[in-house]
Scaffold this active site. Sequence first.
Site: not given
Ligand code: ADE
Length: 287
Positions: A225, A227
């Site tokens: 993803d 963040d």
């Molecule tokens: N693991 C996978 N995506 C994450 C995210 N955006 N923040 C923290 N840990 C994660």
Amino acid sequence: DVATSYPDPVHIAVIGGTGLQSLPNFTLAATLNVSTPWGIPSSPISILHHPSPTTGKPIPIAFLSRHGLNHELAPHEVPSQANIAALRSIGVRTIIAFSAVGSLREEVRPRDFVVPDQIIDRTKGIRPFTFFEGGMVGHVGFGDPFDEGLAKVVRKCGHSLEGEGVTLHDKGTLVVMEGPQFSTRAESNLYRSWGGSVINMSALPEAKLAREAEIGYQMICMATDYDCWHTTEDVNVEMVMGHMKANSENARRFIGAVLDALSAQEHSDLVSAKHLEGQMKFAGGIT
Ligand code: ADE
């Protein structure tokens, strides 16, 4: 059949993260229930037989699922001391650890792989994070938290799969947060301003404990993803799992290539972590 030990030392281990709870294409040789003075690990340790690409001889590889067999352990509940101690007790000197991560950079797109070379610790100090306490004082260097020798092998393997849809970033700073909640947008932007490339909840204390145990450790991150700095849509577990699932074939191919490369040099100084021996400097106490 479940055993408590394996007859030969097992030098190489894979720790699987979210979406990589098993390595189904490998031959299962044994399942070990190991207990340690720090408790029992996240899951039984599977011993897999990986044919050596040079001799064809089966090389034993340990596999441990960080979040349990059915993903029942949240990141702050993972018994990292027991995991590292259990792997060390069966002979492990090299760990390749997998993790799903969020991307903090435009150029790191979901499903890209990153071989991080640095860490920023944003855990909250509530996870047991050292073997050195209770009368034994020890300090290890952690300037370079990953093993550069292993990183070189991993990068080469990743690039060899570029024609097959694997995109690999050779370096990156991994921010490790406490979780289990994801970051706020202000935090996400702060981590970007600090130079963070990717973020997860799992590399620590695992990497620190591996260093204390004189085990070479390299993480392979897969972005699942962007963040929350990136969009108005928040990260959610479905997003993480969806990308992980869609890309798990690439993750398995990648780990297969890395295990080929490491098994070919099972007894080399790199795999047996000769360079880490004697790193531990005891400051006093019980020695
Ligand atoms: N693991 C996978 N995506 C994450 C995210 N955006 N923040 C923290 N840990 C994660």
